[in-house]
Scaffold this active site. Sequence first.
Site: not given
Ligand code: 13P
Length: 258
Positions: A12-14, A98, A100, A170, A176, A216, A237-238
Amino acid sequence: MMAKRRPLIAGNWKMFKTGPEAAELAGQLKVLVSDIADVDVLVAPAFTAISVVAETLKGSAIEVGGQDLFWETEGAYTGQVSAPMLKAAGCSHVIVGHSERRQYFGETNGTVNRKINIALKGDLIPILCVGESDAEREAQETFLVVKEHLDKGLEGIDGDGLAKLIIAYEPVWAIGTGKTATAEQAQEVHRFIRDWMEKAGGNSIAKALRILYGGSVKPGNIAGLMAMEDIDGALVGGASLDAESFAGIVRGSLGVAQ
Ligand code: 13P
């Protein structure tokens, strides 16, 4: 015991990467995972980068997903993106609900439900995100919250729909933060989700359901997570923003030490 379902590692490149930057990352990834046949790989770029990423990934097995969608097919909804738009841009999947989006953009279980419906109707595979916040875990409400995300988010979805779905667990406190859930903490919620699905959709749908862990995930912790019976992959994510580390997670999902 290793999970028997085919692993899926999704990035997920957000709100990172412009079109050109996303194309560069996709190009690197295409090379780095080209020899890996036993894992499904998916990336979810920002809307503006979907077409160029899909174009870059042509000829590879890496799939492309959206990070969100709107619950109508078309209309006067300024700023929104529909299922047919995602599909035509090259998406096979779409992330829905998600944390967020729930936290910053007013996403509720009700809107999640509408989005799951329209995604399925538009031939997109929804990746439904569920998970508790730090305070909810502290208050021992994890299962309550996850159950509500599932009950309401998937209300009225029939067996055909449930069979197509992917669920991502999640925990918000692990996103994050560098604070991964332990493999055991994740496994117990994944098992709970599979049990929920058995009640909702029956044994064979529950058995085939892929449940991803997100929060993470790194090359160094993926193997331990994947060793759990009900963990079938990851939503990253990251660490998905760097081709080497994402490829390391893809390789690591097969139990290869990174
Ligand atoms: P991180 O891997 O940066 O913790 O993010 C997880 C995430 O929200 C994937 O959708």
